[in-house]
Enzyme design. Structure first.
Site, PDB file in Angstrom:
ATOM      1  N   LYS A 194       0.847  -1.210   0.000  1.00  0.00           N
ATOM      2  CA  LYS A 194       0.000   0.000   0.000  1.00  0.00           C
ATOM      3  C   LYS A 194       0.871   1.244   0.000  1.00  0.00           C
ATOM      4  O   LYS A 194       1.505   1.579   0.993  1.00  0.00           O
ATOM      5  CB  LYS A 194      -0.931   0.043   1.217  1.00  0.00           C
ATOM      6  CG  LYS A 194      -1.990   1.126   1.016  1.00  0.00           C
ATOM      7  CD  LYS A 194      -2.635   1.613   2.284  1.00  0.00           C
ATOM      8  CE  LYS A 194      -1.866   2.662   3.017  1.00  0.00           C
ATOM      9  NZ  LYS A 194      -1.676   3.932   2.279  1.00  0.00           N
ATOM     10  N   GLU A 269      10.026   0.636  10.404  1.00  0.00           N
ATOM     11  CA  GLU A 269      11.073   1.644  10.210  1.00  0.00           C
ATOM     12  C   GLU A 269      10.389   2.978  10.452  1.00  0.00           C
ATOM     13  O   GLU A 269       9.558   3.414   9.654  1.00  0.00           O
ATOM     14  CB  GLU A 269      11.634   1.522   8.785  1.00  0.00           C
ATOM     15  CG  GLU A 269      13.018   2.106   8.663  1.00  0.00           C
ATOM     16  CD  GLU A 269      12.990   3.520   8.163  1.00  0.00           C
ATOM     17  OE1 GLU A 269      12.906   4.424   9.031  1.00  0.00           O
ATOM     18  OE2 GLU A 269      13.042   3.728   6.954  1.00  0.00           O
ATOM     19  N   CYS A 303      13.538  10.348   7.441  1.00  0.00           N
ATOM     20  CA  CYS A 303      13.443   9.805   8.802  1.00  0.00           C
ATOM     21  C   CYS A 303      14.771   9.981   9.537  1.00  0.00           C
ATOM     22  O   CYS A 303      14.790  10.151  10.746  1.00  0.00           O
ATOM     23  CB  CYS A 303      13.014   8.352   8.762  1.00  0.00           C
ATOM     24  SG  CYS A 303      13.961   7.380   7.597  1.00  0.00           S
ATOM     25  N   GLU A 404       9.863  14.832  16.107  1.00  0.00           N
ATOM     26  CA  GLU A 404      10.197  14.800  14.680  1.00  0.00           C
ATOM     27  C   GLU A 404       9.365  15.852  13.945  1.00  0.00           C
ATOM     28  O   GLU A 404       8.148  15.819  13.953  1.00  0.00           O
ATOM     29  CB  GLU A 404       9.892  13.403  14.114  1.00  0.00           C
ATOM     30  CG  GLU A 404      10.297  13.277  12.665  1.00  0.00           C
ATOM     31  CD  GLU A 404      10.156  11.849  12.125  1.00  0.00           C
ATOM     32  OE1 GLU A 404       9.060  11.280  12.237  1.00  0.00           O
ATOM     33  OE2 GLU A 404      11.157  11.330  11.599  1.00  0.00           O
TER      34      GLU A 404
HETATM   35  P1  NAI Z   1       1.806   7.979   8.620  1.00  0.00           P
HETATM   36  O1  NAI Z   1       2.634   7.148   9.510  1.00  0.00           O
HETATM   37  O2  NAI Z   1       0.380   8.265   9.028  1.00  0.00           O
HETATM   38  O3  NAI Z   1       1.722   7.324   7.153  1.00  0.00           O
HETATM   39  C1  NAI Z   1       2.632   6.381   6.620  1.00  0.00           C
HETATM   40  C2  NAI Z   1       1.860   5.265   5.915  1.00  0.00           C
HETATM   41  O4  NAI Z   1       1.026   4.603   6.858  1.00  0.00           O
HETATM   42  C3  NAI Z   1       0.918   5.741   4.803  1.00  0.00           C
HETATM   43  O5  NAI Z   1       0.898   4.790   3.767  1.00  0.00           O
HETATM   44  C4  NAI Z   1      -0.433   5.764   5.497  1.00  0.00           C
HETATM   45  O6  NAI Z   1      -1.523   5.632   4.616  1.00  0.00           O
HETATM   46  C5  NAI Z   1      -0.321   4.573   6.421  1.00  0.00           C
HETATM   47  N1  NAI Z   1      -1.203   4.608   7.593  1.00  0.00           N
HETATM   48  C6  NAI Z   1      -1.620   5.695   8.307  1.00  0.00           C
HETATM   49  N2  NAI Z   1      -2.428   5.307   9.304  1.00  0.00           N
HETATM   50  C7  NAI Z   1      -2.534   3.961   9.233  1.00  0.00           C
HETATM   51  C8  NAI Z   1      -3.242   2.982   9.980  1.00  0.00           C
HETATM   52  N3  NAI Z   1      -4.013   3.323  11.019  1.00  0.00           N
HETATM   53  N4  NAI Z   1      -3.105   1.687   9.622  1.00  0.00           N
HETATM   54  C9  NAI Z   1      -2.332   1.321   8.579  1.00  0.00           C
HETATM   55  N5  NAI Z   1      -1.664   2.199   7.833  1.00  0.00           N
HETATM   56  C10 NAI Z   1      -1.757   3.512   8.147  1.00  0.00           C
HETATM   57  O7  NAI Z   1       2.563   9.335   8.375  1.00  0.00           O
HETATM   58  P2  NAI Z   1       1.958  10.728   7.851  1.00  0.00           P
HETATM   59  O8  NAI Z   1       0.634  10.987   8.514  1.00  0.00           O
HETATM   60  O9  NAI Z   1       1.976  10.708   6.386  1.00  0.00           O
HETATM   61  O10 NAI Z   1       3.041  11.764   8.368  1.00  0.00           O
HETATM   62  C11 NAI Z   1       2.998  12.230   9.717  1.00  0.00           C
HETATM   63  C12 NAI Z   1       4.376  12.288  10.300  1.00  0.00           C
HETATM   64  O11 NAI Z   1       4.911  10.985  10.357  1.00  0.00           O
HETATM   65  C13 NAI Z   1       5.395  13.084   9.514  1.00  0.00           C
HETATM   66  O12 NAI Z   1       5.322  14.447   9.786  1.00  0.00           O
HETATM   67  C14 NAI Z   1       6.678  12.467   9.979  1.00  0.00           C
HETATM   68  O13 NAI Z   1       7.068  13.028  11.207  1.00  0.00           O
HETATM   69  C15 NAI Z   1       6.325  11.030  10.200  1.00  0.00           C
HETATM   70  N6  NAI Z   1       6.720  10.213   9.046  1.00  0.00           N
HETATM   71  C16 NAI Z   1       7.866   9.489   9.129  1.00  0.00           C
HETATM   72  C17 NAI Z   1       8.318   8.774   8.049  1.00  0.00           C
HETATM   73  C18 NAI Z   1       9.566   7.985   8.115  1.00  0.00           C
HETATM   74  O14 NAI Z   1      10.122   7.622   7.076  1.00  0.00           O
HETATM   75  N7  NAI Z   1      10.054   7.670   9.284  1.00  0.00           N
HETATM   76  C19 NAI Z   1       7.608   8.782   6.767  1.00  0.00           C
HETATM   77  C20 NAI Z   1       6.380   9.525   6.794  1.00  0.00           C
HETATM   78  C21 NAI Z   1       5.982  10.218   7.894  1.00  0.00           C
END
Ligand code: NAI
Ligand code: MG
Length: 501
Positions: A194, A269, A303, A404
């Site tokens: 996904k 991760e 990240c 973060e």
């Molecule tokens: P997120 O963690 O919500 O999204 C990442 C992935 O998880 C997306 O594909 C999303 O659709 C999915 N997702 C979200 N909620 C889910 C759930 N309940 N069950 C299963 N999958 C789910 O991150 P978001 O909202 O895009 O960004 C928020 C913050 O997260 C950013 O500001 C950043 O601080 C952090 N982040 C960190 C990343 C990393 O590489 N460590 C990458 C993206 C965001």
């Protein structure tokens, strides 16, 4: 600036501009969502809609998991020799290389990142990643164990875990897909991937190439959709054997909870707040640009971004002023497709609000802005641009030094000595990465070994290679991606006894 100001590869123009809906990829076919719903994906440089994408949900995930199960259980993928699996992964890498320009443009349009980074980092690293894991497909071996029982042969097989759910973020959409798919395919798993709802396009273009390469139907299924619907449906699915997630620590914790029901294997991760430490004996011609690139690369949406910058107090003022002038003079913000751009917009309005509210919180809590500190205006007002921002007079316990931000915002802090800085660098719930700038081998090794982080970069930053493991200590994650280490995520161990008495 309008996207039409730039000349796109005709294949990109066709993929992004055609009004056809980008469909889900299930069982080797492109199909509409069961609900018929779609959602738009935007260009963050100017807010224009790039394409409409089928919105996957529970029913689509069910279909995709069933297709992945069929391909796995005595299916074509499992019956295939490792050499043949390797050949398919190599073929996919060749096709990505053929369409490298298209991928770079799609990535820039959907995510906002500078085209030069998409071309020189995201796409070539993706190709190398697939080639690296294609090599592993033929090298996953077991072991023979010298057991203490007469006339007994005991051997260990390393078998694929089965159907894998993979959920990825929007910051490196194509590369995250590669990091997930490479090891899973090499080990013989089948996948439901996904992509992030903000950036689904490059994964869907990849799906076309997976089809063209000739992977058996169902080996890889790609279902764009939202987190709380498609993502949750995948992570809770009872017939998914393992879930691999990259994203926020907050959602990572939810994923672990979801996995408890059928005891899925989990690898995560997650986020970071990585310390980047500049010692007084550093080579400042490298440390100054290095520290700035550590936070500004990919608009800070990394990240492992070096977001806590510890500078020794004896060089603090000078180094800081050089860094500020780097931020002011060397960073060029603009539409990602402009080849001169070195910093694009943030990915969405939501991310823009998140980053600017952290900047406000920093100011409120008493940190000082050395440069930046606001959304960009003028020509850039239509996109989600934040000016490269350097804070000083930051305290370790401020929000901008603990949480973060995921934007081009760095918190600079002076330190006294090596013990002081190691202690403070480790004062974080995160432990993804760290940087050390020094010319002393003693300092470099001592600090590197004492930092609680999955990666430490000495006189460099954000180095990645398909062969080198990456992942987090503490709340930055579980498991390692890349290298031989990632094979652990997708295999399980079987011990077989044979009595030849
Ligand atoms: P997120 O963690 O919500 O999204 C990442 C992935 O998880 C997306 O594909 C999303 O659709 C999915 N997702 C979200 N909620 C889910 C759930 N309940 N069950 C299963 N999958 C789910 O991150 P978001 O909202 O895009 O960004 C928020 C913050 O997260 C950013 O500001 C950043 O601080 C952090 N982040 C960190 C990343 C990393 O590489 N460590 C990458 C993206 C965001
Ligand atoms: Mg979220």
């Amino acid at each position: 600036m309008e996207t039409t100001a730039f000349q796109l590869n005709p294949r990109t123009a066709d993929f992004v501009k055609s009004k056809t809906i980008k469909k889900l990829f299930i069982g080797g076919q492109f199909v509409e969502a069961a609900s018929g719903k779609t959602f738009p994906t935007y260009n963050p440089a100017n807010g224009e809609i790039l394409a409409y994408v089928s919105e996957g949900d529970q029913e689509d995930i069910n279909r995709a998991v069933a297709a992945a199960r069929d391909a796995f259980e005595d299916g074509p993928w499992t019956r295939m020799q490792p050499q043949e699996r390797a050949r398919l992964i190599y073929t996919l890498a060749d096709l990505i290389e053929r369409d490298a320009d298209v991928f770079a443009e799609i990535e820039t349009l959907d995510n906002g990142k500078p085209i030069r980074e998409a071309k020189h980092a995201d796409v070539p690293l993706t190709i190398e990643h697939f080639r690296y894991y294609a090599g592993w497909a033929t090298k996953i071996s077991g072991d023979v164990i010298p057991v203490n029982v007469p006339n007994m042969h005991n051997y260990v097989r390393r078998e694929p875990i089965g159907v894998v759910g993979q959920i990825i973020p929007w910051n490196f959409p194509l590369m995250m897909a590669a990091w997930k798919l490479g090891a899973a395919l090499a080990t013989g798993c089948t996948v439901v991937l996904k992509p992030a709802e903000q950036t689904p396009l490059s994964a869907l273009y990849l799906a076309k190439l997976i089809q063209e390469a000739g992977f058996p139907p169902g080996v890889v299924n790609i279902i764009p959709g939202f987190g709380e619907t498609a993502g949750k449906a995948l992570a809770t699915h009872p017939d998914v054997d393992k879930v691999a997630f990259t994203g926020s620590t907050e959602v990572g914790k939810l994923i672990m909870g979801y996995a408890a029901d059928n005891l899925k294997r989990v690898s995560l991760e997650l986020g970071g707040k990585s310390p980047n430490i500049v010692f007084p004996d550093a080579d400042f011609t490298r440390a100054v640009p290095g520290a700035m690139q550590a936070i500004f690369f990919n608009q800070g949406q990394v990240c492992s971004a070096g977001s806590r910058l510890y500078i020794h107090k004896s060089v603090y003022d000078n180094a800081l002023s050089d860094m500020v002038s780097y931020a002011d003079k060397k960073v060029r913000q603009g539409h990602g497709l402009d080849p001169k751009t070195t910093m694009g917009p943030l990915v969405t309005g939501e991310q823009l609000n998140r980053v600017t509210s952290y900047i406000e919180k920093g100011i409120e809590q008493g940190a000082k802005v050395a440069t930046g500190g606001s959304r960009a205006d003028g020509d850039l007002a239509n996109g989600y641009f934040v000016r490269p921002t350097v804070f000083y007079d930051v305290q370790d316990d401020m929000a901008i030094a603990q949480e973060e931000i995921f934007g081009p915002v760095v918190a600079a802090m002076p330190f006294d000595d090596i013990d002081d800085v190691i202690k403070r660098a480790n004062l974080s719930t995160y432990g993804l990465a760290a940087g050390v700038w020094t010319q002393s081998m003693n300092t470099a090794f001592n600090v590197a070994h004492k930092l609680k982080a999955g990666s430490v970069w000495i006189n460099c930053y954000n180095m990645f290679d398909a062969a080198s493991p990456f992942g987090g200590y503490k709340q930055s994650g579980i498991g390692r991606e890349m290298g031989e280490y990632a094979l652990e995520n997708y295999t399980q161990i079987k011990s077989i006894w044979l009595n030849y008495n």
